[in-house]
Design an enzyme around this catalytic site. Structure first.
Site, PDB file in Angstrom:
ATOM      1  N   LYS A   1       0.842  -1.193   0.000  1.00  0.00           N
ATOM      2  CA  LYS A   1       0.000   0.000   0.000  1.00  0.00           C
ATOM      3  C   LYS A   1       0.880   1.246   0.000  1.00  0.00           C
ATOM      4  O   LYS A   1       1.915   1.280   0.686  1.00  0.00           O
ATOM      5  CB  LYS A   1      -0.914  -0.024   1.238  1.00  0.00           C
ATOM      6  CG  LYS A   1      -1.996   1.043   1.258  1.00  0.00           C
ATOM      7  CD  LYS A   1      -2.910   0.917   2.490  1.00  0.00           C
ATOM      8  CE  LYS A   1      -4.040   1.934   2.466  1.00  0.00           C
ATOM      9  NZ  LYS A   1      -4.949   1.808   3.627  1.00  0.00           N
TER      10      LYS A   1
ATOM     11  N   SER B   1      -9.981   2.166   2.530  1.00  0.00           N
ATOM     12  CA  SER B   1      -8.997   2.834   1.702  1.00  0.00           C
ATOM     13  C   SER B   1      -8.025   1.878   1.017  1.00  0.00           C
ATOM     14  O   SER B   1      -7.393   2.255   0.036  1.00  0.00           O
ATOM     15  CB  SER B   1      -8.195   3.809   2.548  1.00  0.00           C
ATOM     16  OG  SER B   1      -7.407   3.130   3.509  1.00  0.00           O
TER      17      SER B   1
ATOM     18  N   SER C   1     -10.657   0.006   6.762  1.00  0.00           N
ATOM     19  CA  SER C   1      -9.970   0.091   5.472  1.00  0.00           C
ATOM     20  C   SER C   1      -9.282  -1.192   5.013  1.00  0.00           C
ATOM     21  O   SER C   1      -8.832  -1.268   3.875  1.00  0.00           O
ATOM     22  CB  SER C   1      -8.936   1.211   5.496  1.00  0.00           C
ATOM     23  OG  SER C   1      -9.584   2.448   5.377  1.00  0.00           O
TER      24      SER C   1
END
Ligand SMILES: [Mg+2]
Ligand SMILES: [Zn+2]
Lengths: 95, 500, 493
Positions: free
Chosen positions: C79, C159, C183
């Site tokens: 990420k 997210s 998320s």
């Protein structure tokens, strides 16, 4: 509680974010939507309740007082938009 | 903080104005740099005067994803200081973020302590005097709190026409902010407070107290009022970095405020700067938005907690503080309050004195340190740390008097030689033939010669025995001051037939 | 030869150890998949093929030398929130324009120390603020799943949308992710993958761009429960650089998989039964309860009375912390700088240009709730309610509950640029309604695929554990996985 456009502009100023008149007016509506949503917390009975300071109960670990870092000025300024001789440069500040 | 007035107006501290007397009210926030090797929340060095950004870690530069880790020594130093201020130690304190934007504040917030500081209320006793009668006045100044926080970086504005240069070497260095209560009523008291505070942290070894390097600096809150009235609006004079300037800034500021009030004006609560060149305070470039620091507990740090045992260990290891030392000097060494006060005023002086006094007469040692050593230092504008005469050398001189090798008068000359040239006092005395003559034969010869050469003086002395001192003086002169004055005295009296 | 990208981490680990495949082959297979898919899915914002091949080569050498680590040669996506040395790290924000840190986050360093290979940086909502990956400066991630008979683009959740999509579409063997209000778990549920948010303090936050410090936790998204356990074991550590990381040894999570859940007490909180909840979600939950009962668990009804306040609490605490955490993006030391007349002008222009709308919204809310006169009414009150939310869980666990079963999300993945959601931020926030309580209480939570809805889109169930009860979660989630089977999207990209 709800906010007006002047409050939004004042808060944007505190947060150092430039907002146009149009943005400020749109955000006033959005912020009021969110504030209206969180308003329901006022119905919770919080008498005698301690505010949370750490979610996991543990003691703060401390560091020994030894110099184990620094000496990396080149790394520190490597990503700086403007620098000179390892100083960061900013528009002149007047006190 | 609720402001409580603990003082009663004292006429001798009031400032006369055109329309009557005024009283000045002073409180101080002192930032004292914690003595530690590394920073409060990072492992970068605290060393002064390094190349730009050399003492900066990723944490100090607020790189994304960096986290603070607290330095245990800084915690101990704050607790030690709290103990030295006889203050309440809080076993649980919280680090908060104080949010504002400034180029020397890389995180966009300063980690500080707001609601729950590590140290609570304490006190400092300042001593004003001596007055004409030789009396000292002790005044207790309340301490509101002491908290730990990060220092900011430094900006330089003279390197470029349109840019400021930012160096983060100081960013993250640990500071203790020591907040007094508004208990001071004159610039002298404020100066005495700062002097005493500096002395305490130096005794404790928690701050080096070097104000010219910025290790200690004061924000001075000044307001004025008519005696007996409530506190007036205060102005905060930021970052005053010498004790002398503190006095000047207060004097100026009090006059300024009195002037405004007597002209029917009102005082604006504001932040001001002291200009040492002009001896004036001036308003800081107005910040159009009022500060709103949005304090909240730093979620990267857990509450700071410790137990009684931790505090107890620090208390047990605490060095003797100036007030205790003063009491001991008076009680155990027989010094006057004045002498003791002078000697404990600075830790370095007290340390010097204690080496000199060890195994010697405390009062004699005190006289030498205060009159001779401090006098000479003062004359040359030197600090005790720069003394050319070490405690061992001064002790050596005192020993030579004690064992009769030199007279007190010769000792003064010897001190000057050691001051200027250095060296071992005993060896100097030996090499330069400064030993006092105790050989009665040699002294007798000199006495006889003087008596023989001055018959008319001999007649005068017989009529007025008090004039014998003239002969003693002549003999001392003739022997280059080396004759034992006691022996000369006795011989002169015997030879002239003067009864004791 | 079969498509190497279809191998789970456990399977690939075996084949690598048996020298049936090489790390370079495996890595190349993924790089090829990324090459062909990324234009459609937008899961990666910065693939790092050269670095990947170099790391894979080194892995092969270590395998040959008998020095293989626990994740040797396993290609992972990272990420964009994790600092990776010398590699694009922007939290998918314009304000970190060009930022390449000179340091590596603790979590990713742990992975590399175990031999993992980095394929690149994954798309995400800007600064992890979002539930649909639409706030990314790099545009939305497309969910590899589409409704049956439709070619409408769906969100991958947020997210960690890039992480979930990349795992679901076989563009990496597993991915790192972070979870502040859901998320990890919500995008995992939207993509038919497994995502676990560990207990607060289990993974170091050092080197992870901060959103809301008291809530942020890193965790993995993986194809199945076992892979998630393998990844978390490597990611988790005690870290002296993070004072909030916990000083407890990391257990062998994989060992928990396959253990019986007989006699385990599973709590079913009545407050999660929302008015107007789709029947499909209700049915899924009932099915999950039945599976666990069948496996010998005892099902008990519990009450978590402050559940409904978790989301409003979250929307005070997280923006407040974010408003402060994001103050460092000021155009001075890294990232974007827009020149101005003076320093304040420079700050304001830089931050106006650098932050997207959702980030600005949250910074303003956060600034407001912390400002003078409002702090007690909002922030302090929210932190008190948070105490009550945690107390609810404490009481349930004290009564003997081992884990709590709930739906992971109130619906399956929704359309990109959904107008109703775009018009009303609060509606979008409601996506996290089941996941956010877990962050409030610092607890571990896992989302495991449990079935498909009527449109053929994946749905997940969430298990919530006691503090540091991750092993219980893996054990229980594995039971659901065994019963439900695994789900893969039909390839259209
Ligand atoms: Mg202050
Ligand atoms: Zn301060």
């Amino acid at each position: 509680m709800s906010v007006d456009i002047d409050t939004v502009k004042r808060v944007a100023r505190l947060a150092r974010i430039a907002v146009s008149e149009e943005e400020a007016s749109r955000m006033t509506g959005e912020l009021n939507g969110i504030l209206g949503f969180v308003e329901q917390l006022s119905e919770v009975n919080i008498e005698g309740v301690e505010p949370m300071t750490s979610v996991m109960p543990m003691a703060m670990r401390e560091r020994r007082d030894v110099v184990a870092d620094g000496g990396i000025a080149d790394d520190i300024v490597a990503n700086a938009p403007v620098s000179d001789r390892n100083f960061f440069l900013v528009p002149k500040v007047v006190e | 903080m609720t402001l409580v007035d603990v003082r009663t107006p004292d006429p001798k501290r009031l400032i006369p104005g055109a329309t009557g007397d005024w009283e000045v009210i002073i409180g101080m926030e002192v930032h004292a740099q914690v003595l530690s090797s590394s920073k409060l929340f990072s492992g970068a060095s605290t060393e002064f005067g390094k190349a730009p950004n050399a003492n900066v870690s990723l944490v100090d530069a607020a790189m994304p994803g960096m986290l603070p880790v607290i330095n245990e020594e800084c915690v101990k130093q704050a607790v030690r200081t709290g103990l030295g201020l006889k203050a309440e130690i809080n076993h649980r304190s919280i680090f908060d973020r104080k949010n504002y934007f400034y180029p020397d504040l890389p995180q966009g917030y300063q980690i500080s302590q707001f609601k729950d500081p590590i140290v609570g209320e304490g006190k400092i006793v300042i001593s004003l005097g001596p007055d004409r009668q030789g009396h000292f006045e002790d005044i207790e100044i309340g301490i509101e709190r002491l908290h730990l926080e990060q220092d900011a970086g430094k900006s330089m504005h003279d390197q470029h026409p349109t840019m400021s240069y930012v160096d983060l070497n100081r960013s993250g260095v640990a500071l203790m902010e020591i907040v007094s209560k508004p208990d001071m009523r004159s610039s002298d008291e404020a100066k005495a407070y700062m002097t005493k505070l500096r002395s305490i942290v130096r005794y404790l070894g928690t701050c080096d107290g070097n104000m010219d390097e910025g290790s200690m600096r004061a924000d001075v809150n000044v307001s004025v009022r008519r005696p007996g009235e409530p506190f007036g609006t205060r102005c905060e004079i930021k970052n005053v970095n010498s004790i002398r300037f503190i006095g000047q800034a207060i004097e100026y500021e009090a006059r300024r405020q009195i002037g405004i009030l007597e002209d029917g004006g009102v005082i604006d609560q504001e932040t001001r700067l002291f200009d040492p060149g002009k001896g004036e305070t001036r308003s800081m470039r107005s910040k159009e938005d009022a500060h709103d620091y949005r304090y909240f507990p730093d979620p990267d740090l857990l509450p700071l907690e410790f137990d009684n045992e931790f505090v107890g260990r620090l208390l047990a290891d605490l060095p003797e503080l100036p007030d205790d030392k003063k009491t001991r000097f008076v009680k155990d060494l027989g010094l006057s309050v004045y002498d003791a006060s002078v000697l404990v005023s600075e830790k370095a002086i007290a340390d010097y004195y204690e080496v000199v006094a060890a195994g010697r007469d405390g009062k004699i040692a005190a006289n030498w340190v205060i009159n001779d050593l401090l006098g000479a230092l003062n004359k040359d504008g030197k600090a005790i740390e720069e003394t050319p005469v070490s405690p061992a050398q001064l002790g050596g001189i005192i020993d030579l008097i004690k064992d009769g090798t030199i007279s007190g008068k010769i000792a003064k000359d010897l001190f000057e030689i050691v001051w200027n040239e250095g060296g071992d006092p005993a060896a100097i005395v030996e090499a330069r033939g400064m030993k006092q003559v105790t050989d009665t034969g040699a002294i007798e010869k000199a006495v006889d010669e003087i008596i023989a050469a001055n018959p008319e003086q001999v007649e005068k002395v017989k009529a007025k025995p008090a004039l014998a001192g003239w002969f003693v003086g002549q003999v001392m002169k003739a022997t280059g001051g080396k004759a034992n004055p006691q022996a000369v005295q006795t011989l002169v009296k015997t030879k002239l037939g003067i009864d004791e | 030869m079969t498509d190497l990208t279809r191998l789970t981490i456990a399977e690939a680990r075996e084949k690598l150890a048996a020298r049936e495949i090489t790390a370079v082959e495996l890595t190349d297979a993924y790089l090829a998949a990324i090459d062909s898919a990324n234009a459609s899915l937008n899961a990666y914002v910065a693939p790092t093929p050269e670095k990947a091949r170099e790391m894979a080569k080194a892995s092969d050498a270590r395998i040959a030398a008998g020095k293989a680590g626990a994740l040797e040669g396993i290609p992972l996506g990272i990420k964009d929130l994790f600092a990776t040395e010398g590699v694009h790290t922007q939290a998918c924000s314009h304000i970190l324009d060009g930022f390449e840190p000179r340091y590596e986050s603790t979590v990713t360093q742990n992975l590399w120390n175990d031999g993992a290979v980095m394929l690149g940086k994954l798309n995400m909502d800007e600064f992890a603020m979002g539930s649909s990956n639409e706030t990314s400066y790099y545009g939305p991630v497309r969910n590899p799943w589409r409704a049956a008979g439709s070619d409408a683009d769906l969100v991958a959740g947020g997210s960690s949308g890039g992480s979930a999509a990349a795992v679901a579409a076989f563009l990496c063997a597993g991915a790192t992710a972070t979870d502040t209000g859901g998320s990890i778990r919500q995008p995992a549920a939207y993509t038919g993958t497994v995502g676990i948010k560990p207990t607060y303090g289990r993974c170091s936050r050092w080197g992870i761009v901060a959103y809301a410090s008291s809530l942020d936790q890193a965790g993995p998204i993986a194809r199945d429960v076992r892979d998630a356990a393998i990844l978390l074991k490597s990611m988790a550590s005690v870290d002296e650089k993070d004072t909030t990381s916990v000083d407890l040894p990391v257990p062998d999570y994989e060992a928990a998989i396959g253990q019986s859940i007989r006699g385990m007490k599973i709590g079913i909180p009545k407050e999660y039964r929302l008015d107007g909840m789709p029947e499909e979600i209700e049915a899924l939950w009932r099915q999950g309860i039945a599976w666990l009962k069948e496996a010998g668990a005892e099902i008990v009804d519990i009450s978590l009375p402050h559940t409904t306040y978790a989301l409003p609490t979250y929307y005070i605490i997280s923006p407040a912390e974010a408003s402060s955490n994001l103050a460092r993006y000021d155009g001075v030391r890294y990232g974007l700088r827009v020149d101005g007349d003076d320093i304040v002008d420079m700050y304001e222009k830089t931050r106006a240009a650098g932050f997207g709308m959702e980030v600005k919204r949250r910074i303003l809310i956060g600034t407001y709730v912390l400002s003078a006169g409002y702090y007690d009414a909002y922030y302090v009150r929210a932190q008190k309610v948070r105490t009550l939310i945690k107390r609810d869980f404490d009481l349930a666990f004290a009564a003997g509950v081992d884990a709590i079963l709930t739906p992971a999300t109130p619906s399956s993945a929704f359309a990109i640029a959904d107008e109703a959601l775009a018009a009303d931020p609060v509606k979008m926030y409601l996506n996290d309604i089941f996941t956010v309580t877990v962050n409030m209480a610092g607890l571990p939570g896992i989302s495991v695929p449990a079935g498909l809805d009527g449109k053929g889109l994946p749905l997940g169930l969430q298990l919530i554990g006691r503090p540091f009860g991750e092993e219980t979660l893996f054990r229980t989630a594995h039971v659901i996985e065994q019963a439900a089977g695994r789900f893969s999207p039909a390839k259209w990209w």
